[in-house]
Write an enzyme that holds these catalytic residues in place. Structure first.
Site, PDB file in Angstrom:
ATOM      1  N   ASP A 146      43.478  17.910   6.200  1.00  0.00           N
ATOM      2  CA  ASP A 146      44.648  18.546   6.745  1.00  0.00           C
ATOM      3  C   ASP A 146      44.261  20.001   7.035  1.00  0.00           C
ATOM      4  OD1 ASP A 146      47.356  18.424   7.249  1.00  0.00           O
ATOM      5  OD2 ASP A 146      47.820  19.458   5.390  1.00  0.00           O
ATOM      6  N   LYS A 201      60.789  43.663  19.821  1.00  0.00           N
ATOM      7  CA  LYS A 201      59.576  42.822  19.806  1.00  0.00           C
ATOM      8  C   LYS A 201      59.949  41.420  20.254  1.00  0.00           C
ATOM      9  CE  LYS A 201      59.218  40.582  15.283  1.00  0.00           C
ATOM     10  NZ  LYS A 201      60.244  40.984  14.346  1.00  0.00           N
ATOM     11  N   ASP A 219      48.743  17.783   1.767  1.00  0.00           N
ATOM     12  CA  ASP A 219      49.683  18.319   0.785  1.00  0.00           C
ATOM     13  C   ASP A 219      51.108  17.893   1.082  1.00  0.00           C
ATOM     14  OD1 ASP A 219      49.974  19.707   3.076  1.00  0.00           O
ATOM     15  OD2 ASP A 219      49.575  21.679   2.241  1.00  0.00           O
ATOM     16  N   ASP A 250      51.443  13.294   4.544  1.00  0.00           N
ATOM     17  CA  ASP A 250      50.069  12.852   4.323  1.00  0.00           C
ATOM     18  C   ASP A 250      49.986  11.653   3.393  1.00  0.00           C
ATOM     19  OD1 ASP A 250      49.160  15.015   5.824  1.00  0.00           O
ATOM     20  OD2 ASP A 250      49.283  16.339   4.107  1.00  0.00           O
TER      21      ASP A 250
END
EC number: 7.2.2.13
Length: 1017
Positions: A371, A502, A711, A715
């Site tokens: 991963d 921004k 994690d 998965d």
């Protein structure tokens, strides 16, 4: 279809075959992508579908009805193995079966003897009891080891019951999340876990962290708009067990429990069949070999003894005796202890192994699917580059702040850092003054936290900066205008304000007419726009997330202090601003990863990156950590270099390859195999959990032994399917830890490499332990065979055999587990499980056919010496057995005519047993020393293994104790020896050492030659 058609509980079929088919069908269903259309419905349709009032929620009666029908909103826990089954597996699995069969045969032989003879010898009874005891003790030990690991596992589970805020009958109530039902109106706010899959109907600045589900580290905006066909990507769906990071949202629950996307992944993981571990297959292969040898020897001598005129019953007892003598009693304990020691060593290096067999699996791994987020990277966004004064500056992304520095004196940097600090809602959580800035926890979005840390590191306290320039108004970031703006009172001007902004660089630039260079505002011309474009593309191409910054000093005459700025009906300028610079962020690779990936490559292990993130980011990180090595190109790179369309490039020319999840969706298994075969360096980006599983299955089809790291919950199916699943101890979710075989306590990919090294070492060392243990089988069996064929008094008794196998041989065999690697084990290819066996014919031929034979000669030499000293020359011994063992014969003559009573004969016989035992100990010294290495000379390897030296001393001390301790004559029929008798076997010990050193010298001189083919195990 609302995902309720396949509930994992629906497997009820009468016959087993049907049930299996049903299960396979369900797994295939689960492997398919998520299929729901609630995100496409209008709010009215949604209300009708779930019979709910979108402002007042469900009625309590309706909620109770749905709860009764659907069951609680919780994941079905994976089926756990009951403790007694685990215990029985340890008692009857693998190697133990061999010992149990031995024990049963012993009791059988004892039964036959008891029925036939008046005073049967109790040897077989003792042997049976001891064998059973060995299995039980070892079984308890292994069970205890695994129970300890699972205790650590249980401590990971979080026991806090989760709460949810629902609106029922128009009232807000807090309920246990398990009681949430489909159709409930739920409200979530920053910091909450989403209690079920829900369709958003209203939101306010809501962002969720989907990383445990998709692997994207960026928080995702959530709003009522339908933005994407794919339910996993659209903005108006929130998923069960993801976290809401900021803002608030209301939604209608569309699925609960096992029917949620997360629930389907968990059921997919628990439904997968797990294959056997490589070491279990090795031990099975070994048992087949040993049993084959034992049965072959047993039957040969059974037939021979019948030919020699023994009765049927005697022949059966011989048969059982030979088979049992072949069973290496001590080996089960040795293997268990060796694996346990390695597991302990790995735990010290931050690898927690859940079951002992996984220790070796890691060593035979040939492919690692890793991963990206959190495993290869640090899982925290960090500012990587800035562009100001028409120049790209590198920021420091190392974990310990030891990296690059840039010139902080430029007035433009002062302006840029001020915008990044002020136009920013992230704050440090309180009480972390003693922690280094980069490690502190923050409240706020990942990108803003990265800016906050960067400015705090280079310019000092951001809080002070904000206090001196207090915020007057702000427009938060939203997805339509893609910028965030705030207005502050200026500290250096008692009347003035500054507007800071921004956002997405192209959006910021189109609002600017000037640019700041060396602190001076100059008009923004085409040349500067092109410079901006180049910088933006370069940083974006590095897989970084780029933000643009601009400001405007508001004229004090129009906007004096106290002016009422209105963020909704904008009454201040938002264009004609001054562009200041760009800052780009990335989740940087962990420091130890590039080195670890390099080690994997030299160890012949293919590292594949599988991530839910963008292809550009994934490729940049893959290049950063060396998964795509320097100079290797993908098809797109070649096309760009040659300036031709991608379709014209031969894919075989590209060593590296980045595969997009959407392409993977349409691939056949053959096409995937083609990619896995032809490319050495592969990155899969934008993959879904189901695709991860498909990739693992693809690698296994190639015959690879696959390790998977991950994690997230996403998965877990891949972790379960892989030969070894590796979960993250810190960032990992409970589901992933449950599915894995091993847990990295420090979440660091580099720990896997130490694990691989330990796994390879234990495989080598187990070979050595087994070679050492098996060798003494020959000097234990041959006395029995000669006893049958040549009719001589028994040279070695059952009890003495047990003293060797469970006494003197144990510590030395275990000490070989501590042997250092002979060469660099990380420089060779992974072992091929089909050809490279733990125990092969060559090992058996070395142990039984060569070294074992020399050992047997040493034992017989001692035996004949002692009997000759007592008057029985070898010729007199042939055929004397019946008279020798006859209790009524008290006048047996020796070679010199002396008469021996039964008692006297037996004392000499038992002294011979003791001496034969001592001889085996002496020749096992040499065997232990030669087993230290398989190719190198002992002089190259050295005697650094202290445990092994202790083992040599321990076996000698134990042998001396058994021989000289008073009372042993009665207890174990072991008698004291003359000192000279200890030395009879010395020449044979030296012969073994010399023989093997010469063999290894030839091995090193002529690699691949005849000697290697025949004797290298």
């Amino acid at each position: 279809m609302d995902g309720r058609e396949y509930s994992p509980a629906a497997t009820t079929s009468e016959n087993g075959g049907g049930r299996r088919k049903q299960k396979e069908k369900e797994l295939d269903e689960l492997k398919k992508e998520v299929n729901l259309d609630d995100h496409k419905l209008s709010l009215d349709e949604l209300g009708r579908k779930y019979q709910v009032d979108l402002s007042r929620g469900l009625s309590n009666a309706r909620a109770a009805e749905v709860l009764a029908q659907d069951g609680p909103n919780a994941l079905t826990p994976p089926p756990t193995t009951p403790e007694w089954v685990k215990f029985c597996r340890q008692l009857f699995g693998g190697f133990s079966i061999l010992l149990w069969i031995g024990a049963i045969l012993c009791f059988l032989a004892y039964g036959i003897q008891a029925a036939m003879e008046d005073e049967p010898s109790n040897d077989n009874l003792y042997l049976g009891v001891v064998l059973a005891a060995v299995v039980i003790v070892t079984g308890c030990f292994s069970y205890y080891q695994e129970a300890k690991s699972s205790k650590i596992m249980d401590s990971f589970k979080n026991m806090v019951p989760q709460q949810a805020l629902v609106i029922r009958e128009g009232e807000k109530i807090q309920i246990n999340a398990e009681n949430v039902v489909v159709g409930d109106l739920v409200e979530v706010k920053g910091g909450d876990r989403v209690p079920a899959d829900m369709r958003i109907i209203s939101s306010h600045g809501c962002k969720v962290d989907n990383s445990s589900l998709t692997g994207e580290s960026e928080p995702q905006t959530r709003s009522p708009e339908f933005t994407h066909e794919n339910p996993l990507e659209t903005r108006n769906i929130c998923f069960f067990s993801t976290n809401c990071v900021e803002g608030t949202a209301r939604g209608i629950v569309i699925s609960t429990g096992d029917r949620t996307v997360m629930g389907r992944i968990a059921s997919l993981a628990s439904g997968l069949e797990v294959g056997r571990t490589p070491i279990a297959m090795e031990i099975e292969h070994f048992i087949r070999l040993i049993t084959g040898v034992a049965v072959f020897l047993g039957l040969s001598f059974f037939i021979l003894s019948l030919i020699l005129g023994y009765t049927w019953l005697e022949a059966v007892i011989f048969l059982i005796g030979i088979i049992v003598a072949n069973v290496p009693e001590g080996l089960l304990a040795t293997v268990t202890v060796c694996l346990t020691l390695t597991a302990k060593r790995m735990a010290r290096k931050n690898c927690l192994v859940k079951n002992l067999e996984a220790v070796e699996t890691l060593g035979s791994t040939s492919t690692i699917c890793s991963d990206k987020t959190g495993t290869l990277t640090q899982n925290r966004m960090t500012v990587a580059h800035m562009w100001f004064d028409n120049q790209i500056h590198e920021a420091d992304t190392t974990e310990d702040q030891s990296g690059a520095t840039f010139d902080k004196r430029s007035p433009t940097w002062a302006a840029l850092s001020r915008i990044a600090g002020l136009c920013n809602r992230a704050v440090f959580k309180p009480g972390q003054e003693n922690i280094s800035i980069s490690k502190r926890d923050t409240a706020g979005d990942a990108s803003e936290s990265a800016l906050l840390k960067c400015i705090q590191l280079s310019c000092g306290s951001v809080k002070k900066m904000r206090d001196k320039n207090p915020k007057v108004t702000e427009i938060p970031f939203n997805s339509t205008n893609k910028y965030q703006l705030s207005i502050h009172e200026r500290e250096e001007d008692p009347q003035g304000h500054i507007l800071v902004m921004k956002g997405a660089p192209e959006r910021i630039l189109e609002r600017c007419s000037r640019i700041l260079l060396q602190g001076q505002e100059v008009p923004l011309d085409e040349e500067m726009k092109e410079a901006f474009q180049n910088a933006y593309l370069e940083l974006g191409g590095l897989g970084e997330r780029v933000l643009g910054f601009c400001h405007l000093y508001l004229p004090p005459d129009k906007f004096p202090r106290g002016f009422r700025f209105d963020a909704d009906e904008v009454n201040f300028p938002t264009s004609d601003l001054c562009f200041v610079g760009l800052m780009s962020m990335i989740d940087p690779p962990r420091a130890a990863v590039p080195d670890a990936v390099g080690k994997c490559r030299s160890a012949g292990i293919k590292v594949i990156m599988v991530t839910g993130d963008h292809p550009i980011t994934a490729k940049a990180i893959a290049k950063g950590v060396g998964i795509i090595s320097e100079g290797n190109e993908t098809v797109e790179d070649i096309a760009a270099r040659l300036n031709i369309p991608v379709s014209q490039v031969n894919p075989r020319e590209a060593k590296a390859c980045v595969v997009h999840g959407s392409d993977l969706k349409d691939m056949t298994a053959e096409q995937l195999d083609e990619i896995l075969r032809n490319h050495t360096e592969i990155v899969f980006a934008r993959t879904s959990p189901q695709q991860k599983l498909i990739i693992v299955e693809g690698c296994q089809r190639q015959g690879a032994i696959v390790a998977v790291t991950g994690d997230g919950v996403n998965d877990s199916p891949a972790l379960k399917k892989a030969d070894i699943g590796i979960a993250m101890g810190i960032a990992g979710s409970d589901v992933s830890k449950q599915a894995a075989d091993m847990i990295l306590l420090d979440d660091n990919f580099a720990s896997i490499v130490t694990g691989v090294e330990e796994g390879r070492l234990i495989f080598d060392n187990l070979k050595k332990s087994i070679a050492y243990t098996l060798t003494s089988n020959i000097p234990e069996i041959t006395p029995f065979l000669l006893f049958i064929i040549a009719n001589i008094p028994l040279p070695l008794g059952t009890v003495t055999i047990l003293c060797i196998d469970l006494g003197t041989d144990m510590v030395p065999a275990i000490s070989l587990a501590y042997e250092a690697a002979e060469s660099d084990i990380m420089k060779r290819q992974p072992r091929n499980p089909r050809t490279d066996k733990l125990v092969n014919e060559r090992l058996i031929s070395m142990a039984y056919g060569q070294i074992g034979m020399i050992q047997a000669l040493g034992g017989f030499f001692t035996y004949f010496v002692i009997l000759a000293e007592n008057g029985f020359l070898p010729a007199r011994l042939l055929g004397v057995r019946l008279a020798w063992d006859d209790r009524s014969t008290n006048d047996l003559e020796d070679s010199y005519g002396q008469e021996w009573t039964y008692e006297q004969r037996k004392v000499v016989e038992f002294t011979c047993h003791t001496a034969f035992f001592a001889s085996i100990v002496v020749v096992q010294w040499a065997d232990l020393i030669i087993c230290k290495t398989r190719r190198n000379s002992v002089f190259q390897q050295g005697m650094k293994n202290k445990i092994l030296i202790f083992g040599l001393l321990e076996e000698t001390a134990l042998a001396a104790f058994l021989s000289y301790c008073p009372g042993m004559g009665v207890a174990l029929r072991m008698y004291p020896l003359k000192v000279t008798w200890w030395f009879c076997a010395f020449p044979y010990s030296l012969l073994i050492f010399a023989y093997d050193e010469v063999r290894k010298l030839i091995l090193r001189r002529y690699p691949g030659g005849w000697v290697e083919k025949e004797t290298y195990y």
